[in-house]
Design an enzyme around this catalytic site. Structure first.
Site, PDB file in Angstrom:
ATOM      1  N   HIS A   1      -0.065  -6.968  -3.984  1.00 45.26           N
ATOM      2  CA  HIS A   1       0.569  -6.156  -2.964  1.00 45.26           C
ATOM      3  C   HIS A   1      -0.486  -5.364  -2.208  1.00 45.26           C
ATOM      4  CE1 HIS A   1       0.281  -3.694  -6.616  1.00 45.26           C
ATOM      5  NE2 HIS A   1       0.120  -2.663  -5.815  1.00 45.26           N
TER       6      HIS A   1
ATOM      7  N   CYS B   1      -0.759   4.938  -8.197  1.00 52.94           N
ATOM      8  CA  CYS B   1      -1.679   3.810  -8.053  1.00 52.94           C
ATOM      9  C   CYS B   1      -2.222   3.821  -6.627  1.00 52.94           C
ATOM     10  CB  CYS B   1      -0.996   2.483  -8.372  1.00 52.94           C
ATOM     11  SG  CYS B   1       0.280   1.982  -7.200  1.00 52.94           S
TER      12      CYS B   1
END
Length: 675
Positions: free
Chosen positions: A65, A180
């Protein structure tokens, strides 16, 4: 709102053998639907994210991603592999692959949907249903949440045994923070894993604060105050970390929160039993340390610290420099002779001189922040927010002492080092609350002020003066060599660290402009324009050597190059670094050398061809840019023409490896372009 995933974005028979091929196959479906505008550029962003940390998860999941400017709307593609694909998970290959594409400015609603998917992936029934699915439309509906996963048939429950009484009725309370780099997937998966394990663990209450891309909702201060322990599962700095000071803390990467939550809960309980606490005001809490590999050497960290300062300085350069350039363009160089008091007391609404002076002095005000911002954010990169005050103080003193750009750079490093040293001192718990807001700024500013004024300010100012004199004395062969070096640096990583170093060197000379520093600025901007202009020219004259996407990028590269946005060549370098990068460096070196040879000067730090009126020897300057552009375009065409013949029709092209892509383009996270 367009559905994030449709049947066209589902491949239940994904045949790719590598993670790069899998990403390309799923991304091509996004391109076909118009969700991704530049396949190679998007894949370069995916590869850059993958290089930060593998995206394979336990349980057979691969979840590549990224956030990318090449994505038009948040999109999710799903592929199921019969053979399995290695995404770096500890337990082996992944058979369920999700490619998440988020635009640079994805809205909160879409990010909430993405976070819901991340939490679903922790549900075994959800994954089992995906593995058994036979219809693409039904699979897309399941992932969207339109159709719930069938509940498993419950097994006969064993007779319930009475729980043994605990020594204490009060549960062990844990607060956790997950985050993250992208803030889309791992953030929420770690939260779900920790929450589920907390519910399944007797005597534990666990709540999580997710610091994702859509922002974060702070935990209630009362909840934090009542907590017995803290778990940080993160790969980027925890925001407002001081809220959790004084409690037993486990600090790990975000994947540990996904893969071993029970161990983290056990570890924080053991720390609490031993009475271990953390102040959260030590050197390990810096943005650089928490956003990179903990094993980074000091050389790598030094580069990151310097880039932190340069990245925050660049917007001031762009705004201030262009305002000054506009002032000169409207009112001529004489506008600098207008007194500030005249502007304040007798502004003439109908006078171009007044407006030009307004732009000029506004730009000068922005420019005055260059050195303090550089020093302040170098110190911030080293020591987090406590480094800002002494860093800005060091930068301001550097300006006062005429130590300039070099003084700000050294002052920022000194300020960060002083704060890091103070942070290592153990202080009583009663003083920890005032350390970051009173004690550290006070002590560090005193030390930095003494060092900058009394010890190193004058030597640095002398060195800065010597550097300025050297630039002014450059002529002939020496100037040409410097132009070649600056041209090579500008074109080596196309907006990366080396490019920024050369650019910052040139901009630093504009604070006190001399003939030599103006020549350096001209050479740097000219060389930086070459790569995108050359790629635009190459795609125009030999379009067959480039993909359709590259030809479209070439049209935009004309504007990007003319505007001095070197990053416009990154999509080409990402797709073919071994040809594009060397060709760009050769052309940049030619342009830098010619600019110096022609004695071209530039008073604006940015603007490209739009600040031509501010360029000395403008026509020869444009000749230098044109020469470098033609050289790079010709070399690119030549190198692409002699490469191996492409695969036969119908066969997929080879996929660039992430390591080569990242090495070529170096699109650093949280590192802005010059504009």
């Amino acid at each position: 709102m367009t559905e994030m995933i449709t049947a066209d974005l589902v491949d239940l028979d994904l045949s790719a053998g590598t993670k790069e091929a899998a990403a390309r196959s799923l991304a091509e479906r996004m391109v076909a639907l118009g969700r991704v505008t530049d396949l190679d550029g998007f894949l370069a962003d995916v590869a850059a994210r993958e290089a930060q940390m593998p995206t394979g998860l336990d349980g057979g999941i691969g979840i590549p991603h990224c956030r990318s400017e090449h994505v038009t709307e948040p999109t999710l593609a799903f592929g199921r592999s019969a053979e399995g694909i290695d995404f770096g998970a500890p337990d082996g290959p992944a058979d369920l692959i999700f490619l998440i594409a988020a635009p640079a400015g994805a809205d909160d609603a879409h990010l909430t949907i993405l976070s819901s998917l991340a939490r679903q992936l922790m549900d075994e029934d959800f994954k089992a249903t995906l593995r058994a699915a036979t219809d693409a439309g039904a699979t897309a509906a399941l992932i969207r949440g339109d159709e719930p996963a069938p509940a498993p048939v419950p097994e006969p429950a064993a007779p319930e045994q009475p729980a043994e009484p605990d020594e204490s009725d009060a549960p062990f309370k844990i607060v956790a923070v997950t985050s993250c780099p992208t803030g889309i997937a791992h953030t929420y998966m770690a939260a779900e894993s920790l929450e589920n394990t907390g519910r399944d663990t007797d005597g534990v209450e666990l709540v999580v604060e997710t610091q994702g891309s859509s922002g974060f909702t702070r935990l209630d201060p009362a909840v934090i105050a009542a907590a017995d322990g803290v778990i940080f599962a993160h790969d980027v700095p925890v925001r407002e970390k001081e809220r959790f000071a004084g409690k037993p803390t486990v600090d790990v990467g975000v994947k540990a929160g996904i893969n071993r939550p029970a161990e983290l809960i056990t570890e924080v309980r053991e720390k609490a039993a031993r009475g271990e606490t953390t102040a959260h005001a030590d050197a390990s809490s810096t943005p650089v340390d928490n956003s990179g590999d903990s094993t980074d050497g000091y050389g790598t960290k030094l580069r990151k610290w310097l880039m932190s300062g340069v990245s925050y300085m660049v917007p001031f350069v762009a705004a201030g420099g262009l305002l000054i350039a506009l002032g000169f363009a409207i009112g001529g160089y004489e506008v600098a002779d207008v007194k500030v008091q005249t502007l304040l007391n007798s502004f003439d609404w109908g006078s171009t001189t007044s407006w030009a002076a307004l732009l000029f002095y506004t730009g000068q005000a922005a420019f005055a922040f260059l050195v303090p911002v550089l020093a302040g954010y170098i110190a911030y990169g080293m020591a987090d927010r406590p480094g800002l005050v002494p860093g800005f103080v060091a930068g301001s003193i550097a300006v006062t002492a005429n130590a300039g750009f070099l003084g700000g750079l050294i002052g920022g490093l000194i300020a960060g080092a002083v704060v890091m040293a103070i942070q290592k001192v153990n202080v009583p718990a009663v003083l920890r609350g005032i350390m970051p807001v009173v004690v550290i700024p006070l002590l560090s500013s005193i030390v930095v002020g003494f060092l900058m004024f009394v010890v190193i300010g004058k030597p640095i100012a002398s060195l800065q003066s010597a550097l300025t004199d050297w630039l002014n004395s450059l002529s002939g062969a020496n100037a040409i060599v410097l132009g070649v070096i600056l041209g090579l640096m500008m074109c080596f990583d196309l907006g990366g660290p080396l490019n920024k170093v050369a650019y910052a060197f040139a901009v630093g000379g504009l604070a006190n402009p001399t003939d030599g520093s103006l020549k350096v600025m001209a050479a740097v901007m000219a060389a930086g324009m070459v790569p995108p202009l050359a790629m635009a020219l190459a795609t125009t004259v030999r379009g067959k050597l480039f993909t359709k996407t590259e030809r479209e990028n070439g049209k935009a590269a004309w504007v990007l190059g003319a505007s001095f946005i070197t990053e416009g060549a990154i999509p080409f370098a990402a797709a073919d670094p071994l040809r594009v990068i060397p060709a760009s460096m050769v052309g940049g070196a030619v342009t830098g050398a010619l600019s110096m040879t022609f004695d071209a000067t530039l008073r604006a730090p940015h603007g490209g061809i739009f600040v031509v009126p501010l360029i000395g020897n403008a026509w020869l300057y444009l000749v230098a840019i044109a020469a470098g552009t033609c050289v790079t375009a010709a070399l690119t065409v030549l190198l692409k023409s002699v490469r191996k013949q492409p695969a036969a029709a119908g066969q997929p092209e080879a996929v660039q490896t992430p390591s080569r892509t990242v090495a070529a383009a170096e699109p650093e996270v949280a590192q802005p372009a010059k504009v």
